[in-house]
Design a protein around this motif. Structure first.
Motif, PDB file in Angstrom:
ATOM      1  N   ALA A   1       0.832  -1.196   0.000  1.00 43.83           N
ATOM      2  CA  ALA A   1       0.000   0.000   0.000  1.00 43.83           C
ATOM      3  C   ALA A   1       0.869   1.250   0.000  1.00 43.83           C
ATOM      4  CB  ALA A   1      -0.932   0.003   1.200  1.00 43.83           C
ATOM      5  N   TYR A   2       1.958   1.222   0.777  1.00 40.73           N
ATOM      6  CA  TYR A   2       2.890   2.358   0.812  1.00 40.73           C
ATOM      7  C   TYR A   2       3.475   2.600  -0.571  1.00 40.73           C
ATOM      8  CZ  TYR A   2       7.031   5.130   1.733  1.00 40.73           C
ATOM      9  OH  TYR A   2       7.991   6.118   1.694  1.00 40.73           O
ATOM     10  N   ASN A   3       3.869   1.519  -1.248  1.00 42.82           N
ATOM     11  CA  ASN A   3       4.446   1.649  -2.579  1.00 42.82           C
ATOM     12  C   ASN A   3       3.451   2.279  -3.549  1.00 42.82           C
ATOM     13  OD1 ASN A   3       6.757   0.474  -1.612  1.00 42.82           O
ATOM     14  ND2 ASN A   3       6.440  -1.486  -2.599  1.00 42.82           N
ATOM     15  N   LYS A   4       2.204   1.895  -3.433  1.00 43.09           N
ATOM     16  CA  LYS A   4       1.173   2.444  -4.323  1.00 43.09           C
ATOM     17  C   LYS A   4       0.965   3.935  -4.040  1.00 43.09           C
ATOM     18  CE  LYS A   4      -2.063  -0.520  -6.028  1.00 43.09           C
ATOM     19  NZ  LYS A   4      -3.273  -1.316  -6.036  1.00 43.09           N
ATOM     20  N   LEU A   5       0.902   4.280  -2.764  1.00 47.21           N
ATOM     21  CA  LEU A   5       0.688   5.680  -2.389  1.00 47.21           C
ATOM     22  C   LEU A   5       1.839   6.585  -2.809  1.00 47.21           C
ATOM     23  CD1 LEU A   5      -0.815   5.281   1.196  1.00 47.21           C
ATOM     24  CD2 LEU A   5      -1.974   6.148  -0.838  1.00 47.21           C
ATOM     25  N   THR A   6       3.064   6.055  -2.787  1.00 49.79           N
ATOM     26  CA  THR A   6       4.242   6.858  -3.114  1.00 49.79           C
ATOM     27  C   THR A   6       4.730   6.634  -4.538  1.00 49.79           C
ATOM     28  OG1 THR A   6       5.723   5.164  -2.218  1.00 49.79           O
ATOM     29  CG2 THR A   6       5.037   6.934  -0.720  1.00 49.79           C
TER      30      THR A   6
ATOM     31  N   THR B   1       5.941   3.941  -5.912  1.00 51.16           N
ATOM     32  CA  THR B   1       7.232   3.267  -5.821  1.00 51.16           C
ATOM     33  C   THR B   1       7.118   1.857  -6.378  1.00 51.16           C
ATOM     34  OG1 THR B   1       7.829   4.536  -3.846  1.00 51.16           O
ATOM     35  CG2 THR B   1       9.030   2.492  -4.216  1.00 51.16           C
TER      36      THR B   1
ATOM     37  N   ARG C   1      12.534   0.959  -5.611  1.00 48.01           N
ATOM     38  CA  ARG C   1      13.264   0.311  -4.517  1.00 48.01           C
ATOM     39  C   ARG C   1      13.843  -0.973  -5.056  1.00 48.01           C
ATOM     40  NH1 ARG C   1       9.488  -1.109  -0.044  1.00 48.01           N
ATOM     41  NH2 ARG C   1      10.932  -2.807   0.128  1.00 48.01           N
TER      42      ARG C   1
END
Length: 60
Positions: free
Chosen positions: A2-7, A9, A42
């Motif tokens: 979810a973090y990757n999608k939001l940023t 990445t 990343r």
């Protein structure tokens, strides 16, 4: 994930026979960024002695 999608990445897993130098990983990250259009990349590395030569890149 979810973090990757939001940023925006992209996570790329790079598997090679030997440890790659940081400048090589930077070049790979730039290529992944071009191919995927992601804002950030990343890199996670793995060593696989069963590879004959070169490296593989998996993008998640």
């Amino acid at each position: 994930m979810a973090y990757n999608k939001l940023t925006d990445t992209e996570l790329a897993i790079v598997t090679s026979v030997v440890k790659l130098e940081s400048e090589h990983l930077t070049q790979i990250a730039k290529q992944v960024q071009k191919l995927t259009g992601a804002k950030n990349v990343r890199i996670k590395t793995a060593i696989d002695p069963s590879l004959v030569a070169g490296f593989t890149v998996w993008s998640l």
